[in-house]
Design a protein around this motif. Structure first.
Motif, mmCIF file in Angstrom:
data_model
loop_
_atom_site.group_PDB
_atom_site.id
_atom_site.type_symbol
_atom_site.label_atom_id
_atom_site.label_comp_id
_atom_site.label_asym_id
_atom_site.label_seq_id
_atom_site.Cartn_x
_atom_site.Cartn_y
_atom_site.Cartn_z
ATOM 1 N N GLN A 89 0.650 -2.667 -17.554
ATOM 2 C CA GLN A 89 1.374 -2.008 -16.470
ATOM 3 C C GLN A 89 2.798 -2.548 -16.376
ATOM 4 O O GLN A 89 3.025 -3.743 -16.506
ATOM 5 N N ARG A 90 3.750 -1.676 -16.131
ATOM 6 C CA ARG A 90 5.164 -2.071 -16.093
ATOM 7 C C ARG A 90 5.531 -2.761 -14.789
ATOM 8 O O ARG A 90 6.433 -3.588 -14.749
ATOM 9 N N LEU A 91 4.865 -2.379 -13.688
ATOM 10 C CA LEU A 91 5.092 -3.016 -12.384
ATOM 11 C C LEU A 91 3.791 -3.658 -11.946
ATOM 12 O O LEU A 91 2.742 -3.003 -11.919
ATOM 13 N N ILE A 92 3.848 -4.950 -11.601
ATOM 14 C CA ILE A 92 2.666 -5.687 -11.175
ATOM 15 C C ILE A 92 2.897 -6.171 -9.749
ATOM 16 O O ILE A 92 3.888 -6.855 -9.469
ATOM 17 N N ILE A 93 1.986 -5.812 -8.844
ATOM 18 C CA ILE A 93 2.090 -6.165 -7.430
ATOM 19 C C ILE A 93 0.949 -7.107 -7.081
ATOM 20 O O ILE A 93 -0.226 -6.758 -7.252
ATOM 21 N N LEU A 94 1.284 -8.290 -6.596
ATOM 22 C CA LEU A 94 0.275 -9.317 -6.318
ATOM 23 C C LEU A 94 0.410 -9.810 -4.887
ATOM 24 O O LEU A 94 1.375 -10.505 -4.546
ATOM 25 N N ASP A 95 -0.550 -9.466 -4.061
ATOM 26 C CA ASP A 95 -0.574 -9.899 -2.665
ATOM 27 C C ASP A 95 -1.254 -11.264 -2.606
ATOM 28 O O ASP A 95 -2.433 -11.386 -2.927
ATOM 29 N N GLU A 96 -0.520 -12.298 -2.206
ATOM 30 C CA GLU A 96 -1.009 -13.685 -2.207
ATOM 31 C C GLU A 96 -1.513 -14.057 -3.601
ATOM 32 O O GLU A 96 -2.700 -14.346 -3.825
ATOM 33 N N ALA A 97 -0.582 -14.084 -4.533
ATOM 34 C CA ALA A 97 -0.890 -14.248 -5.950
ATOM 35 C C ALA A 97 -1.646 -15.529 -6.269
ATOM 36 O O ALA A 97 -2.427 -15.573 -7.224
ATOM 37 N N ALA A 157 -2.072 -3.642 -9.369
ATOM 38 C CA ALA A 157 -1.927 -4.223 -8.034
ATOM 39 C C ALA A 157 -3.143 -5.034 -7.611
ATOM 40 O O ALA A 157 -4.282 -4.691 -7.928
ATOM 41 N N VAL A 158 -2.866 -6.116 -6.889
ATOM 42 C CA VAL A 158 -3.880 -6.875 -6.154
ATOM 43 C C VAL A 158 -3.441 -6.850 -4.703
ATOM 44 O O VAL A 158 -2.454 -7.479 -4.329
ATOM 45 N N ILE A 159 -4.145 -6.084 -3.878
ATOM 46 C CA ILE A 159 -3.787 -5.936 -2.468
ATOM 47 C C ILE A 159 -5.021 -6.252 -1.629
ATOM 48 O O ILE A 159 -6.111 -5.734 -1.893
ATOM 49 N N ASP A 160 -4.845 -7.083 -0.611
ATOM 50 C CA ASP A 160 -5.973 -7.584 0.178
ATOM 51 C C ASP A 160 -6.922 -8.322 -0.776
ATOM 52 O O ASP A 160 -6.475 -9.081 -1.623
ATOM 53 N N ARG A 161 -8.203 -8.056 -0.692
ATOM 54 C CA ARG A 161 -9.157 -8.710 -1.594
ATOM 55 C C ARG A 161 -9.940 -7.632 -2.335
ATOM 56 O O ARG A 161 -10.839 -7.010 -1.774
ATOM 57 N N PRO A 162 -9.621 -7.408 -3.616
ATOM 58 C CA PRO A 162 -10.313 -6.362 -4.374
ATOM 59 C C PRO A 162 -11.815 -6.611 -4.423
ATOM 60 O O PRO A 162 -12.274 -7.753 -4.493
ATOM 61 N N ALA A 163 -12.581 -5.529 -4.393
ATOM 62 C CA ALA A 163 -14.039 -5.632 -4.448
ATOM 63 C C ALA A 163 -14.516 -5.443 -5.886
ATOM 64 O O ALA A 163 -13.992 -4.598 -6.619
ATOM 65 N N LYS A 211 0.829 -1.210 0.000
ATOM 66 C CA LYS A 211 0.000 0.000 0.000
ATOM 67 C C LYS A 211 0.862 1.257 0.000
ATOM 68 O O LYS A 211 0.506 2.273 -0.623
ATOM 69 N N MET A 212 1.999 1.210 0.678
ATOM 70 C CA MET A 212 2.894 2.369 0.662
ATOM 71 C C MET A 212 3.529 2.550 -0.713
ATOM 72 O O MET A 212 3.713 3.678 -1.178
ATOM 73 N N ILE A 213 3.846 1.459 -1.376
ATOM 74 C CA ILE A 213 4.449 1.553 -2.703
ATOM 75 C C ILE A 213 3.496 2.228 -3.684
ATOM 76 O O ILE A 213 3.916 3.081 -4.493
ATOM 77 N N VAL A 214 2.210 1.877 -3.631
ATOM 78 C CA VAL A 214 1.256 2.450 -4.593
ATOM 79 C C VAL A 214 0.666 3.777 -4.121
ATOM 80 O O VAL A 214 -0.105 4.399 -4.846
ATOM 81 N N GLY A 215 1.016 4.219 -2.921
ATOM 82 C CA GLY A 215 0.583 5.530 -2.455
ATOM 83 C C GLY A 215 -0.699 5.550 -1.658
ATOM 84 O O GLY A 215 -1.226 6.626 -1.365
ATOM 85 N N LEU A 216 -1.216 4.373 -1.282
ATOM 86 C CA LEU A 216 -2.438 4.334 -0.481
ATOM 87 C C LEU A 216 -2.157 4.631 0.988
ATOM 88 O O LEU A 216 -3.062 5.025 1.729
ATOM 89 N N GLN A 217 -0.927 4.410 1.416
ATOM 90 C CA GLN A 217 -0.473 4.802 2.752
ATOM 91 C C GLN A 217 0.896 5.447 2.616
ATOM 92 O O GLN A 217 1.593 5.234 1.621
#
Length: 216
Positions: free
Chosen positions: A153-161, A83-89, A51-57
């Motif tokens: 997207q050039r950077l892909i972030i996957l939380d629990e891919a 990004a996939v962080i937590d569980r997207p709605a 979340k800090m990387i993508v600017g949410l925190q």
């Protein structure tokens, strides 16, 4: 010899919540065109870091620097990060295709055919009329992964891919991640399964007592 470019530089980052320390002067680099794995038990701050990387925190102190290619001068958040962080709605009353098309209308950089292609790559049928409310956990996971790369997207972030995926789907997504890497993407992911980390990651970092340690 080509010098590896740093896509994300985490420099001396500290972060606490209500007095509970999550990170203490933690540092790490995510290198261009690499698949980087982040490990650590639940509650150690993996999602917080994403979340800090993508600017949410924001960190309490320290810096998180993203390569200029990931940002746009007219946007508050990095535009070239999926990004996939937590569980997207998602909107349960719409199909997977309808949900992704709604997201695609925000930036208007991909066509309907490209959205459909992303769904097919993760193993979803873009033509099905099944509503997302009736998706299994694995299908929702695939839909989330599709939205993270469908706009190139050039950077892909996957939380629990690999969360909720059966064995055949795990193999499909592992192959897809390598395909995306070959296409020039940089990927940062977490997984509780050591086999997933070993199968896809070039670099591995671990969160331990508020620090980030490179283990491979």
């Amino acid at each position: 010899m080509r010098v590896e470019q740093t896509m994300v530089a985490i420099e001396g980052v500290s972060k606490s919540f209500r007095g509970a320390e999550v990170f203490n002067s933690a540092s790490m680099d995510v290198l261009e065109n690499r698949i980087c794995g982040l490990q650590g038990p639940n509650g150690t701050g993996k999602s917080v870091l994403f979340k800090m990387i993508v600017g949410l925190q924001r960190p309490d102190s320290g810096d998180i620097k993203l390569d200029a290619s990931l940002k746009s001068s007219h946007a508050d958040f990095p535009t070239e990060v999926g990004a996939v962080i937590d569980r997207p709605a998602y909107l349960g009353g719409l199909t997977g295709m309808e949900n992704l098309l709604d997201l695609a209308r925000i930036r208007r950089v991909v066509s309907r055919d490209q959205v459909a292609e992303a769904m097919e790559k993760v193993g979803l049928n873009p033509g099905t009329q099944q509503k997302v409310r009736n998706y299994s956990l694995g299908m929702k996971q695939k839909l989330s992964i599709a939205q993270a790369f469908m706009e190139d997207q050039r950077l892909i972030i996957l939380d629990e891919a690999f969360n909720g995926l059966d064995d055949s789907s795990v193999e499909r997504i592992r192959s897809l991640l390598h395909e995306l890497q070959e296409d020039g993407r940089t990927i940062l992911l977490t997984s509780h399964n050591q086999g997933d980390i070993d199968a896809v990651c070039d670099d591995v970092w671990k969160i331990d007592q508020g620090q980030l340690h490179r283990v491979r």
